[in-house]
Design an enzyme around this catalytic site. Sequence first.
Site, PDB file in Angstrom:
ATOM      1  N   HIS A 202       0.992  -1.150   0.127  1.00  0.00           N
ATOM      2  CA  HIS A 202      -0.283   0.053  -0.133  1.00  0.00           C
ATOM      3  C   HIS A 202       0.972   1.315  -0.077  1.00  0.00           C
ATOM      4  CE1 HIS A 202      -4.099  -1.634   0.866  1.00  0.00           C
ATOM      5  NE2 HIS A 202      -3.676  -2.484   0.749  1.00  0.00           N
ATOM      6  N   CYS A 233      -8.007  -1.161   3.793  1.00  0.00           N
ATOM      7  CA  CYS A 233      -8.568  -2.521   4.434  1.00  0.00           C
ATOM      8  C   CYS A 233     -10.174  -1.954   5.604  1.00  0.00           C
ATOM      9  CB  CYS A 233      -7.385  -2.732   5.440  1.00  0.00           C
ATOM     10  SG  CYS A 233      -8.114  -4.720   6.496  1.00  0.00           S
TER      11      CYS A 233
END
Length: 299
Positions: A202, A233
Amino acid sequence: MEIVEVGPRDGLQNERRALDPATRVRYIEMIVAAGATRIEAVSFARPDRVPQMAGAEEVMAGVPRASGVRYSGLVMNPRGATRAIDCAVDEANIVVVATDEFSQRNQGATLAETLDRLPDMVAQLHDAGIATTVTIGAAFGCPFEGEVPVERIAMIAETLAPLPLAELALADTIGVAVPRDIRERFEVVRSASGHATRAHLHNTRNTGYANALAALEVGVRALDASTGGIGGCPFAPAATGNIATEDLLYMLERSGWTADIDREAVISATTFVTEQLGIEPEAMLGRAGGFPATRRRAE
């Protein structure tokens, strides 16, 4: 070197607007048309926990089964493994979160409990002919417990070593890693398990692309990315998107790596999905363009 397109799963699971299965299938069709051959299409999480991923069965029934294209589904528990088999996914991705607090929030079990039930899940999928990746989530840092000791990652890798896995992936779920962390932890995992490795990165703190190059330098040959850099998430505070497929492609091409995916077609898929979501993409290539052509003044 392979790019695993995770936009249809990780890219969509944290967005406020949930897309219906037909729209998700159209998005996947555009990704396939761009040349992607490994696509994480669905998650078999409970719809009440991750409503953006509802309708996995409908999505898998509608995706184009083109030659050479492999579809993966995220699996969280034994019920998810059964659903994955029933949907005829080509690959399964099982998550093992490296800390107890995050693991409890993400899948309702501690790390030890997840590792205890993992062999049966892997065997179930293996017997069904489904290649299995295990992803160690929060492998570089946890939003609840902070630093994750490298010894814990080594322990998890050693536990997984005897299992018939296609890959072992490390996920920088909250985007805290720097290249030194990437080199250290992938080298530890390789020596502890022997499995092929994959990186899920990420870009929360703008280190994702540097981390991707560091991963390739230590022998990782599969990188996750999402069109437009969408993603995150639902169970991690302030989680932001994956590294963007089109930006990754540009960096790889300029660095001498090859990936047979059409960047312009990826940008078209980004435009489609971000318009459906009502958001602006994080990716830069759609705004800046590729390397500029030479411009000469008229004589």
